[in-house]
Design a protein around this motif. Structure first.
Motif, PDB file in Angstrom:
ATOM      1  N   ASP A   1     -15.731  13.853 -64.639  1.00  8.46           N
ATOM      2  CA  ASP A   1     -15.888  14.067 -63.205  1.00  8.46           C
ATOM      3  C   ASP A   1     -17.300  13.758 -62.723  1.00  8.46           C
ATOM      4  OD1 ASP A   1     -13.314  14.904 -63.275  1.00  8.46           O
ATOM      5  OD2 ASP A   1     -13.723  17.029 -62.928  1.00  8.46           O
ATOM      6  N   LEU A   2     -18.225  13.520 -63.648  1.00  5.07           N
ATOM      7  CA  LEU A   2     -19.626  13.380 -63.270  1.00  5.07           C
ATOM      8  C   LEU A   2     -20.226  12.162 -63.963  1.00  5.07           C
ATOM      9  CD1 LEU A   2     -21.476  15.159 -61.445  1.00  5.07           C
ATOM     10  CD2 LEU A   2     -22.393  16.165 -63.522  1.00  5.07           C
ATOM     11  N   ARG A   3     -19.598  11.021 -63.719  1.00  2.00           N
ATOM     12  CA  ARG A   3     -20.139   9.784 -64.255  1.00  2.00           C
ATOM     13  C   ARG A   3     -19.809   8.656 -63.283  1.00  2.00           C
ATOM     14  NH1 ARG A   3     -16.080   7.827 -69.243  1.00  2.00           N
ATOM     15  NH2 ARG A   3     -15.070   6.222 -67.984  1.00  2.00           N
ATOM     16  N   SER A   4     -20.494   7.535 -63.421  1.00  4.94           N
ATOM     17  CA  SER A   4     -20.257   6.359 -62.588  1.00  4.94           C
ATOM     18  C   SER A   4     -20.090   5.142 -63.491  1.00  4.94           C
ATOM     19  CB  SER A   4     -21.422   6.144 -61.630  1.00  4.94           C
ATOM     20  OG  SER A   4     -21.270   4.943 -60.906  1.00  4.94           O
ATOM     21  N   PRO A   5     -18.911   4.481 -63.441  1.00  5.00           N
ATOM     22  CA  PRO A   5     -17.712   4.865 -62.689  1.00  5.00           C
ATOM     23  C   PRO A   5     -17.098   6.137 -63.266  1.00  5.00           C
ATOM     24  CG  PRO A   5     -17.220   3.064 -64.169  1.00  5.00           C
ATOM     25  CD  PRO A   5     -18.700   3.268 -64.250  1.00  5.00           C
ATOM     26  N   CYS A   6     -16.268   6.779 -62.453  1.00  2.00           N
ATOM     27  CA  CYS A   6     -15.659   8.033 -62.890  1.00  2.00           C
ATOM     28  C   CYS A   6     -14.639   7.775 -64.002  1.00  2.00           C
ATOM     29  CB  CYS A   6     -14.998   8.758 -61.712  1.00  2.00           C
ATOM     30  SG  CYS A   6     -13.409   8.057 -61.199  1.00  2.00           S
ATOM     31  N   GLY A   7     -14.033   8.833 -64.501  1.00  2.00           N
ATOM     32  CA  GLY A   7     -13.146   8.694 -65.645  1.00  2.00           C
ATOM     33  C   GLY A   7     -11.735   8.239 -65.330  1.00  2.00           C
ATOM     34  N   ALA A   8     -11.407   8.027 -64.052  1.00  2.00           N
ATOM     35  CA  ALA A   8     -10.035   7.677 -63.685  1.00  2.00           C
ATOM     36  C   ALA A   8      -9.566   6.426 -64.429  1.00  2.00           C
ATOM     37  CB  ALA A   8      -9.934   7.455 -62.174  1.00  2.00           C
ATOM     38  N   SER A   9      -8.458   6.533 -65.131  1.00  5.22           N
ATOM     39  CA  SER A   9      -7.812   5.460 -65.902  1.00  5.22           C
ATOM     40  C   SER A   9      -8.592   5.074 -67.155  1.00  5.22           C
ATOM     41  CB  SER A   9      -7.584   4.195 -65.061  1.00  5.22           C
ATOM     42  OG  SER A   9      -6.725   4.454 -63.979  1.00  5.22           O
ATOM     43  N   PHE A  10      -9.883   4.813 -67.018  1.00  4.48           N
ATOM     44  CA  PHE A  10     -10.665   4.291 -68.130  1.00  4.48           C
ATOM     45  C   PHE A  10     -11.304   5.410 -68.959  1.00  4.48           C
ATOM     46  CE2 PHE A  10     -10.221   1.108 -64.898  1.00  4.48           C
ATOM     47  CZ  PHE A  10      -9.870  -0.026 -65.620  1.00  4.48           C
ATOM     48  N   GLY A  11     -11.117   6.657 -68.537  1.00  3.52           N
ATOM     49  CA  GLY A  11     -11.563   7.795 -69.315  1.00  3.52           C
ATOM     50  C   GLY A  11     -10.430   8.771 -69.555  1.00  3.52           C
ATOM     51  N   GLN A  12      -9.609   8.960 -68.534  1.00  4.29           N
ATOM     52  CA  GLN A  12      -8.441   9.831 -68.649  1.00  4.29           C
ATOM     53  C   GLN A  12      -7.259   9.240 -67.905  1.00  4.29           C
ATOM     54  OE1 GLN A  12      -7.735  13.323 -66.141  1.00  4.29           O
ATOM     55  NE2 GLN A  12      -9.819  13.136 -65.324  1.00  4.29           N
ATOM     56  N   ILE A  13      -6.069   9.610 -68.348  1.00  5.83           N
ATOM     57  CA  ILE A  13      -4.826   9.256 -67.666  1.00  5.83           C
ATOM     58  C   ILE A  13      -3.933  10.489 -67.701  1.00  5.83           C
ATOM     59  CG2 ILE A  13      -2.690   7.894 -67.869  1.00  5.83           C
ATOM     60  CD1 ILE A  13      -4.301   5.550 -68.805  1.00  5.83           C
ATOM     61  N   ALA A  14      -3.184  10.698 -66.627  1.00  3.51           N
ATOM     62  CA  ALA A  14      -2.228  11.809 -66.577  1.00  3.51           C
ATOM     63  C   ALA A  14      -0.810  11.253 -66.550  1.00  3.51           C
ATOM     64  CB  ALA A  14      -2.479  12.675 -65.344  1.00  3.51           C
ATOM     65  N   TYR A  15       0.089  11.935 -67.268  1.00  3.51           N
ATOM     66  CA  TYR A  15       1.492  11.511 -67.378  1.00  3.51           C
ATOM     67  C   TYR A  15       2.366  12.647 -66.858  1.00  3.51           C
ATOM     68  CZ  TYR A  15      -0.958   8.521 -70.702  1.00  3.51           C
ATOM     69  OH  TYR A  15      -1.849   7.671 -71.297  1.00  3.51           O
ATOM     70  N   ASN A  16       3.107  12.389 -65.792  1.00  2.61           N
ATOM     71  CA  ASN A  16       3.968  13.418 -65.230  1.00  2.61           C
ATOM     72  C   ASN A  16       5.197  13.628 -66.121  1.00  2.61           C
ATOM     73  OD1 ASN A  16       4.455  15.412 -63.386  1.00  2.61           O
ATOM     74  ND2 ASN A  16       4.766  14.057 -61.632  1.00  2.61           N
ATOM     75  N   TYR A  17       5.943  14.688 -65.835  1.00  4.96           N
ATOM     76  CA  TYR A  17       7.105  15.067 -66.653  1.00  4.96           C
ATOM     77  C   TYR A  17       8.113  13.927 -66.813  1.00  4.96           C
ATOM     78  CZ  TYR A  17       9.871  15.233 -62.417  1.00  4.96           C
ATOM     79  OH  TYR A  17      10.531  14.881 -61.268  1.00  4.96           O
ATOM     80  N   ASN A  18       8.174  13.020 -65.808  1.00  5.95           N
ATOM     81  CA  ASN A  18       9.149  11.925 -65.829  1.00  5.95           C
ATOM     82  C   ASN A  18       8.580  10.619 -66.369  1.00  5.95           C
ATOM     83  OD1 ASN A  18       7.432  11.335 -63.762  1.00  5.95           O
ATOM     84  ND2 ASN A  18       8.996  11.099 -62.175  1.00  5.95           N
ATOM     85  N   GLY A  19       7.349  10.663 -66.887  1.00  3.61           N
ATOM     86  CA  GLY A  19       6.725   9.473 -67.441  1.00  3.61           C
ATOM     87  C   GLY A  19       5.877   8.693 -66.463  1.00  3.61           C
ATOM     88  N   ASP A  20       5.832   9.116 -65.197  1.00  4.69           N
ATOM     89  CA  ASP A  20       4.961   8.445 -64.232  1.00  4.69           C
ATOM     90  C   ASP A  20       3.504   8.600 -64.656  1.00  4.69           C
ATOM     91  OD1 ASP A  20       7.037   7.584 -62.670  1.00  4.69           O
ATOM     92  OD2 ASP A  20       6.839   9.155 -61.151  1.00  4.69           O
ATOM     93  N   ILE A  21       2.747   7.517 -64.493  1.00  2.29           N
ATOM     94  CA  ILE A  21       1.360   7.450 -64.948  1.00  2.29           C
ATOM     95  C   ILE A  21       0.431   7.507 -63.730  1.00  2.29           C
ATOM     96  CG2 ILE A  21      -0.289   6.142 -66.342  1.00  2.29           C
ATOM     97  CD1 ILE A  21       2.196   4.485 -67.303  1.00  2.29           C
ATOM     98  N   TYR A  22      -0.589   8.368 -63.813  1.00  2.62           N
ATOM     99  CA  TYR A  22      -1.568   8.501 -62.723  1.00  2.62           C
ATOM    100  C   TYR A  22      -2.980   8.302 -63.269  1.00  2.62           C
ATOM    101  CZ  TYR A  22       2.229  10.329 -59.885  1.00  2.62           C
ATOM    102  OH  TYR A  22       3.400  10.459 -59.195  1.00  2.62           O
ATOM    103  N   VAL A  23      -3.876   7.890 -62.385  1.00  2.00           N
ATOM    104  CA  VAL A  23      -5.244   7.567 -62.820  1.00  2.00           C
ATOM    105  C   VAL A  23      -5.986   8.784 -63.368  1.00  2.00           C
ATOM    106  CG1 VAL A  23      -5.420   5.643 -61.197  1.00  2.00           C
ATOM    107  CG2 VAL A  23      -6.280   7.910 -60.516  1.00  2.00           C
ATOM    108  N   CYS A  24      -5.589   9.980 -62.956  1.00  2.00           N
ATOM    109  CA  CYS A  24      -6.216  11.201 -63.453  1.00  2.00           C
ATOM    110  C   CYS A  24      -5.327  12.386 -63.102  1.00  2.00           C
ATOM    111  CB  CYS A  24      -7.621  11.393 -62.869  1.00  2.00           C
ATOM    112  SG  CYS A  24      -7.660  11.626 -61.074  1.00  2.00           S
ATOM    113  N   ASP A  25      -5.696  13.552 -63.583  1.00  2.00           N
ATOM    114  CA  ASP A  25      -4.877  14.741 -63.362  1.00  2.00           C
ATOM    115  C   ASP A  25      -4.803  15.106 -61.884  1.00  2.00           C
ATOM    116  OD1 ASP A  25      -3.304  16.923 -64.260  1.00  2.00           O
ATOM    117  OD2 ASP A  25      -5.024  18.246 -64.071  1.00  2.00           O
ATOM    118  N   GLU A  26      -5.942  15.031 -61.183  1.00  2.00           N
ATOM    119  CA  GLU A  26      -5.944  15.371 -59.759  1.00  2.00           C
ATOM    120  C   GLU A  26      -5.057  14.429 -58.950  1.00  2.00           C
ATOM    121  OE1 GLU A  26      -9.289  17.287 -61.653  1.00  2.00           O
ATOM    122  OE2 GLU A  26      -8.647  15.179 -61.628  1.00  2.00           O
TER     123      GLU A  26
END
Length: 459
Positions: free
Chosen positions: A329-354
């Motif tokens: 959450d405190l870096r440039s670029p942020c961690g979205a996709s290239f640091g973290q990925i979130a996977y919903n219950y149905n397999g949908d992929i999001y750039v981050c948990d938020e």
């Protein structure tokens, strides 16, 4: 003495000193006279030596060190996605007032088929280190999937040979010793939400029957005494009610032998958006609380109590160490996709948990059933989010803390309706800047003064 070449630097006056930083993260503390000499491009030999040591001045001897430090600070960009958040259920047995999870139907569990496809997707990451984090809802409501994914991931890792870690974010209300036996055997870490004294915690995190506060303190005690190999962490989320008792919240962590407390403001996402007027507060109100809490933490530390505030620790690491701690959450670029990925219950992929907590799919990358990790990272959504999080292109470029800070396009969108925001007007920027100021004024400058006074005086 006229300086040969001055590196790009930024500065801020604090506590009668000048805090000066470079793009690659080196910093120096200067007196007013020293800073004036730097600005005039005329320095003494003694000051020149100090400035060269921190690459504020560049010459043929230190330019390679500046390049090396730049590479070390941005090494995370070549490591691959390391944090993978699996939302294995929407079901939850609490009704937290600030819940950020999207408040649609709450009856879905991740299936075995989707879970295995998600793990297969995760292991496409080139990152040497992989963390699989189970979230929800309350992930213990889908315990069989936790066991299945854990066993499947460790089996895959026999060939992949990654540094594999697994963690569960849980409210502990459904914990039992059989689960703890499995967790300890498989070296799984635990993280829970613990908002402080019972009156505050149970108001923030109500349970239909009984008290979640009682669940937390019961299992914290059992884990501490009987499952000493389990790494146990806790997080605070602050509501308007929380701000009434900074001392009580810190004391609750100390009483339960938790060594680190992360005093986090609530985010306007998910269910929280519907009750925001009831639970929110101004930036000034949050900071007043935070300063009081930090004062109490410092007082306890002087008494020998082992307690730290996590954000302070992260900021110190970012300033003091050449390798970035990679707090996403405190870096440039942020961690979205290239640091973290979130996977919903149905397999949908999001750039981050938020991102999965918003009411639309602006930050959705696809689905594990029909996408590769390479395809997800090359997608327009991932790349656009990446670009929107680089703080070189914002007013951040003028800020002394730019080498240590970051921009969150998802938070910008949630707060201002646009991934591109006027950063200084965001609550996130105001809070981080004030916290960085506190760290520099209360820790870095006093430590510098102590070291300076200990040096032999020149005659």
């Amino acid at each position: 003495m006229k300086m040969a070449k001055t590196n790009n630097y930024r500065f801020r006056e604090l506590a009668g000193r000048y805090f000066v930083t470079t793009d690659h993260g080196s910093f120096i503390i200067l007196s007013k006279q020293e800073f004036d000499d730097l600005c005039k491009n005329v320095v003494s030999e003694q000051l020149e030596e100090k400035l060269l040591e921190k690459e504020i001045l560049l010459d043929s001897h230190n330019i390679q060190e500046a390049i090396r430090l730049t590479g070390a600070r941005y090494a995370c960009l070549s490591q691959g996605t390391s944090l993978h958040i699996m939302v294995i259920t929407q079901k939850c047995n609490l009704d937290c007032v600030y819940c950020q999870a999207n408040q649609g139907t709450r009856e879905h569990n991740m299936s075995s088929k989707t879970a295995k496809k998600t793990v297969d997707f995760i292991f496409q990451s080139p990152s040497r280190a992989i963390t699989i984090e189970f979230q929800g809802g309350e992930p213990l409501m889908n315990w069989e999937i936790i066991k299945e994914v854990t066993e499947y991931a460790f089996e895959k890792n026999k060939d992949a040979k990654k540094d594999l870690k697994i963690t569960i974010v849980t409210n502990l209300s459904l914990m039992d010793r059989d689960k703890l036996d499995f967790i300890q055997k498989n070296k799984i870490s635990l993280c829970t939400s613990f908002d402080g004294p019972k009156a505050i915690h149970d108001a923030n995190r109500p349970k239909k029957y009984g008290s979640n506060y009682d669940d937390i303190v019961k299992w914290l005690d059992i884990i501490k005494k009987e499952y000493k190999k389990i790494r146990m962490n806790a997080l605070v989320t602050l509501t308007k009610k929380s701000l009434t008792d900074p001392k009580g919240i810190v004391s609750e962590y100390i009483k339960n032998d938790l060594k680190s407390i992360h005093l986090r403001p609530a985010n306007k996402m998910g269910k929280a958006t519907h009750v925001w007027d009831d639970i929110s507060y101004s930036v000034d109100e949050f900071l007043q609380f935070w300063y009081l809490a930090m004062g109490y933490i410092r007082m306890q530390r002087k008494k020998g109590v082992d307690i730290t505030e996590r954000m302070v620790g992260i900021m110190l690491l970012k300033i003091m160490k050449e390798n970035d701690p990679n707090y996403l959450d405190l870096r440039s670029p942020c961690g979205a996709s290239f640091g973290q990925i979130a996977y919903n219950y149905n397999g949908d992929i999001y750039v981050c948990d938020e991102a999965r907590m918003l009411d639309d799919d602006l930050f959705k990358l696809g689905n594990v059933a029909n996408m590769t990790l390479k395809g997800a990272l090359k997608s327009e959504t991932a790349c656009s989010t990446f670009l929107a999080s680089i703080n070189d292109q914002y007013v951040c470029n003028e800020c002394v803390y730019k080498p240590y800070c970051g921009v969150c396009p998802v938070c910008n969108y949630a707060e201002h309706g646009n991934v591109i925001a006027h950063i200084p007007s965001t609550s996130r920027c105001k809070i981080y800047k004030a916290q960085f100021d506190w760290v520099v004024e209360n820790i870095i400058i006093p430590e510098h003064e102590k070291l300076e006074s200990a040096k032999p005086q020149e005659t």
